[in-house]
Enzyme design. Structure first.
Site, PDB file in Angstrom:
ATOM      1  N   SER A 153      34.794  34.819  47.806  1.00  0.00           N
ATOM      2  CA  SER A 153      34.586  33.470  47.288  1.00  0.00           C
ATOM      3  C   SER A 153      33.485  32.748  48.073  1.00  0.00           C
ATOM      4  O   SER A 153      32.671  32.046  47.491  1.00  0.00           O
ATOM      5  CB  SER A 153      35.870  32.641  47.372  1.00  0.00           C
ATOM      6  OG  SER A 153      36.771  33.091  46.391  1.00  0.00           O
ATOM      7  N   TYR A 155      41.715  37.342  37.771  1.00  0.00           N
ATOM      8  CA  TYR A 155      40.493  37.963  37.284  1.00  0.00           C
ATOM      9  C   TYR A 155      40.547  38.137  35.773  1.00  0.00           C
ATOM     10  O   TYR A 155      41.623  38.273  35.194  1.00  0.00           O
ATOM     11  CB  TYR A 155      40.314  39.351  37.908  1.00  0.00           C
ATOM     12  CG  TYR A 155      39.959  39.326  39.370  1.00  0.00           C
ATOM     13  CD1 TYR A 155      38.713  38.873  39.785  1.00  0.00           C
ATOM     14  CD2 TYR A 155      40.849  39.765  40.332  1.00  0.00           C
ATOM     15  CE1 TYR A 155      38.363  38.860  41.125  1.00  0.00           C
ATOM     16  CE2 TYR A 155      40.509  39.765  41.678  1.00  0.00           C
ATOM     17  CZ  TYR A 155      39.261  39.312  42.060  1.00  0.00           C
ATOM     18  OH  TYR A 155      38.927  39.303  43.383  1.00  0.00           O
ATOM     19  N   ARG A 205      43.889  36.979  46.122  1.00  0.00           N
ATOM     20  CA  ARG A 205      43.518  35.610  45.760  1.00  0.00           C
ATOM     21  C   ARG A 205      44.759  34.742  45.835  1.00  0.00           C
ATOM     22  O   ARG A 205      45.278  34.275  44.836  1.00  0.00           O
ATOM     23  CB  ARG A 205      42.946  35.614  44.348  1.00  0.00           C
ATOM     24  CG  ARG A 205      41.465  35.445  44.221  1.00  0.00           C
ATOM     25  CD  ARG A 205      40.654  36.594  44.725  1.00  0.00           C
ATOM     26  NE  ARG A 205      39.292  36.181  45.016  1.00  0.00           N
ATOM     27  CZ  ARG A 205      38.331  36.041  44.105  1.00  0.00           C
ATOM     28  NH1 ARG A 205      38.576  36.308  42.863  1.00  0.00           N
ATOM     29  NH2 ARG A 205      37.130  35.651  44.452  1.00  0.00           N
ATOM     30  N   GLN A 214      43.425  32.285  51.382  1.00  0.00           N
ATOM     31  CA  GLN A 214      42.233  31.537  50.952  1.00  0.00           C
ATOM     32  C   GLN A 214      41.174  31.429  52.058  1.00  0.00           C
ATOM     33  O   GLN A 214      39.985  31.586  51.798  1.00  0.00           O
ATOM     34  CB  GLN A 214      42.644  30.142  50.504  1.00  0.00           C
ATOM     35  CG  GLN A 214      41.971  29.749  49.225  1.00  0.00           C
ATOM     36  CD  GLN A 214      42.650  28.574  48.543  1.00  0.00           C
ATOM     37  OE1 GLN A 214      43.616  28.014  49.057  1.00  0.00           O
ATOM     38  NE2 GLN A 214      42.143  28.196  47.404  1.00  0.00           N
ATOM     39  N   ASP A 220      38.919  34.555  52.351  1.00  0.00           N
ATOM     40  CA  ASP A 220      38.342  35.051  51.106  1.00  0.00           C
ATOM     41  C   ASP A 220      36.808  35.050  51.154  1.00  0.00           C
ATOM     42  O   ASP A 220      36.142  34.114  50.704  1.00  0.00           O
ATOM     43  CB  ASP A 220      38.867  34.183  49.947  1.00  0.00           C
ATOM     44  CG  ASP A 220      38.434  34.686  48.597  1.00  0.00           C
ATOM     45  OD1 ASP A 220      37.632  35.627  48.535  1.00  0.00           O
ATOM     46  OD2 ASP A 220      38.891  34.110  47.582  1.00  0.00           O
TER      47      ASP A 220
HETATM   48  P1  NAD Z   1      34.555  37.185  38.973  1.00  0.00           P
HETATM   49  O1  NAD Z   1      33.392  37.225  39.911  1.00  0.00           O
HETATM   50  O2  NAD Z   1      35.486  38.337  38.940  1.00  0.00           O
HETATM   51  O3  NAD Z   1      34.008  36.985  37.476  1.00  0.00           O
HETATM   52  C1  NAD Z   1      33.164  35.918  37.139  1.00  0.00           C
HETATM   53  C2  NAD Z   1      33.644  35.258  35.877  1.00  0.00           C
HETATM   54  O4  NAD Z   1      33.232  36.031  34.756  1.00  0.00           O
HETATM   55  C3  NAD Z   1      35.136  35.063  35.757  1.00  0.00           C
HETATM   56  O5  NAD Z   1      35.407  33.682  35.586  1.00  0.00           O
HETATM   57  C4  NAD Z   1      35.494  35.866  34.525  1.00  0.00           C
HETATM   58  O6  NAD Z   1      36.543  35.277  33.763  1.00  0.00           O
HETATM   59  C5  NAD Z   1      34.206  35.852  33.748  1.00  0.00           C
HETATM   60  N1  NAD Z   1      34.069  36.897  32.735  1.00  0.00           N
HETATM   61  C6  NAD Z   1      34.361  38.221  32.809  1.00  0.00           C
HETATM   62  N2  NAD Z   1      34.082  38.824  31.645  1.00  0.00           N
HETATM   63  C7  NAD Z   1      33.582  37.882  30.800  1.00  0.00           C
HETATM   64  C8  NAD Z   1      33.104  37.885  29.466  1.00  0.00           C
HETATM   65  N3  NAD Z   1      33.078  39.008  28.736  1.00  0.00           N
HETATM   66  N4  NAD Z   1      32.684  36.719  28.947  1.00  0.00           N
HETATM   67  C9  NAD Z   1      32.706  35.582  29.669  1.00  0.00           C
HETATM   68  N5  NAD Z   1      33.153  35.501  30.920  1.00  0.00           N
HETATM   69  C10 NAD Z   1      33.563  36.641  31.491  1.00  0.00           C
HETATM   70  O7  NAD Z   1      35.340  35.829  39.174  1.00  0.00           O
HETATM   71  P2  NAD Z   1      35.773  35.113  40.500  1.00  0.00           P
HETATM   72  O8  NAD Z   1      34.697  34.236  40.972  1.00  0.00           O
HETATM   73  O9  NAD Z   1      36.271  36.139  41.421  1.00  0.00           O
HETATM   74  O10 NAD Z   1      36.972  34.211  39.983  1.00  0.00           O
HETATM   75  C11 NAD Z   1      37.999  34.723  39.160  1.00  0.00           C
HETATM   76  C12 NAD Z   1      39.149  33.746  39.116  1.00  0.00           C
HETATM   77  O11 NAD Z   1      39.838  33.749  40.354  1.00  0.00           O
HETATM   78  C13 NAD Z   1      38.766  32.300  38.877  1.00  0.00           C
HETATM   79  O12 NAD Z   1      39.767  31.727  38.111  1.00  0.00           O
HETATM   80  C14 NAD Z   1      38.771  31.703  40.247  1.00  0.00           C
HETATM   81  O13 NAD Z   1      38.950  30.302  40.247  1.00  0.00           O
HETATM   82  C15 NAD Z   1      39.958  32.420  40.826  1.00  0.00           C
HETATM   83  N6  NAD Z   1      39.958  32.417  42.291  1.00  0.00           N
HETATM   84  C16 NAD Z   1      41.119  32.064  42.940  1.00  0.00           C
HETATM   85  C17 NAD Z   1      41.166  32.060  44.327  1.00  0.00           C
HETATM   86  C18 NAD Z   1      42.424  31.691  45.045  1.00  0.00           C
HETATM   87  O14 NAD Z   1      43.370  31.312  44.420  1.00  0.00           O
HETATM   88  N7  NAD Z   1      42.461  31.820  46.355  1.00  0.00           N
HETATM   89  C19 NAD Z   1      40.026  32.427  45.045  1.00  0.00           C
HETATM   90  C20 NAD Z   1      38.873  32.785  44.351  1.00  0.00           C
HETATM   91  C21 NAD Z   1      38.863  32.785  42.962  1.00  0.00           C
END
Ligand code: NAD
Length: 390
Positions: free
Chosen positions: A139, A235, A128, A133, A136
């Protein structure tokens, strides 16, 4: 080098790994593209469009595998646990395989891919980072799933989503609550808001608060704090069962006041935490809808049935998996860009550079030279570290 695009075979899968409009980018970079006839049809891309953009149509699936130096798929064997195994017999030694491989799923599967001598890359493992990006795919697919989840909820719900003021009276807006504000959750919130719902959301990562608010949502704050909520890759970190119990107690009221609950809470490589219990479902109004986007990973609701829609205690619980396949035209378009970006990064001047100093290559490489290479996969399955990994 020849890139082969076989038709997806997972039952009901409608996406395709490359769409016609991306082909010129790859041919300019020196690739030849062989597409199994009909591979794009279910996503809205007929064979004629591929041919127009310089692709070569191949009637037979085995012939695609036989000619290709690189096989690009959406669901490779691994993430296709129904009929993906038939691909193993078609792999060639040193063939490059790119797609969703579910590398933490089954050791036996990853071992079969390794033993076939395939150099495989799993798009789920893309770091990430800003540099990665555009590659990805997780995403991209989460974006599509979050959108689709809201449409499914709206379609199942007996209420109208937006507020309406009509001669026949006023309709109050639906209340949509999203648990887990990653990519899918935020897209679900944005979509629900576009449909006129009143939106609120919760995540254990405090960083999510600002993102929810910027979408016009209310961030639900619980008087408990997660330990080290977020890891270096962004994550959420797994919490202990006591934390999850407190979460359930505190989330109960918000869940019961919502018409629609969309849950997306997952921890990479772990079973999803239970955040919505049957007791909480019993307290919801008749006709309410839960869309459990974590269904494939065990579900955030303890009475979700993975892959099914069920009605329990008057509440519709949608446990659909693979939602991105339900919007195949754009899901495939986004996936194509991710794959193309990755392949043109990995292969320059028609040569693959397996540079393990490059985080993108190191993280996504699952198998090569007959071995499982990915250190986290080796660790999970308790395999000894490879000599090159120290
Ligand atoms: P994910 O699919 O792994 O999880 C979904 C969400 O569930 C996450 O926001 C996580 O914090 C939440 N979660 C897990 N356990 C929980 C609980 N017990 N109670 C409430 N919430 C809970 O998440 P994702 O879509 O892969 O995104 C994770 C992070 O990575 C985010 O901050 C996202 O913005 C970031 N991200 C960054 C990039 C990048 O920089 N290129 C790309 C994609 C995502």
């Amino acid at each position: 080098m020849i890139i082969g695009i076989p038709k997806e075979i997972y039952p009901g899968e409608r996406r395709v790994a490359l769409v016609p409009s991306i082909l010129p980018t790859l041919t300019k970079a020196g690739f030849e593209i062989h597409i199994q006839s009909g591979a794009g049809l279910d996503a809205g891309y007929p064979d004629s469009l591929y041919v127009e953009k310089g692709g070569k149509m191949v009637a037979d699936r085995a012939a695609v595998f036989a000619a290709a130096d690189i096989i690009a798929q959406v669901l490779c064997y691994g993430s296709n646990d129904v009929n993906g195994q038939q691909d193993v017999a078609l792999y060639r030694r040193d063939q490059i395989l790119v797609g969703f491989l579910r590398p933490f799923g089954s050791l036996e599967t990853v071992q079969q891919i390794a033993q076939a001598g395939v150099t495989s890359f799993s798009v789920e493992l893309m770091p990430r980072t800003t540099r990665a990006q555009s590659m990805d795919a997780l995403s991209s697919m989460a974006t599509v799933s979050g959108y689709k989840a809201v449409l499914m909820a709206a379609d199942s719900h007996p209420r109208i989503f937006p507020m309406l003021t009509t001669a026949a009276g006023t309709v109050t807006p639906a209340r949509v609550f999203v648990i887990g504000c990653g990519v899918a959750g935020l897209q679900a919130l944005a979509t629900a808001r576009r449909l006129g719902a009143v939106i609120s959301a919760y995540d254990l990562r405090p960083a999510a608060k600002e993102q929810v608010q910027s979408l016009g949502g209310r961030f639900v704050e619980l008087p408990i704090e997660a330990k080290d909520a977020q890891d270096a890759r962004g994550y959420a970190r797994a919490q202990d069962e006591d934390f999850y119990r407190q979460q359930r107690e505190l989330l109960g009221k918000v869940v019961q006041e919502s018409d629609v609950v969309i849950t997306t809470a997952v921890i990479p490589g772990k079973k999803a935490p239970i955040l919505v219990t049957e007791e909480m479902v019993k307290g919801m109004a008749l006709g309410s809808v839960i869309v459990d986007l974590a269904a494939e990973r065990g579900g955030n609701c303890d009475i979700t049935e993975s892959g099914k829609t069920v009605v329990k205690h008057g509440v519709t619980i949608i446990g659909a998996t693979n939602l991105a396949s339900g919007v195949p035209y754009h899901a495939s378009m986004m996936y194509s860009r991710n794959i193309t970006s990755f392949l043109t990064h990995l292969i320059k001047d028609q040569k693959m550079n397996l540079n393990l100093e490059d985080e993108i290559v190191r993280e996504t490489l699952v198998t090569s030279g007959g071995e499982i290479q990915q250190p986290r996969v080796r660790e999970l399955f308790k395999l000894p570290a490879l000599a090159t990994q120290g």
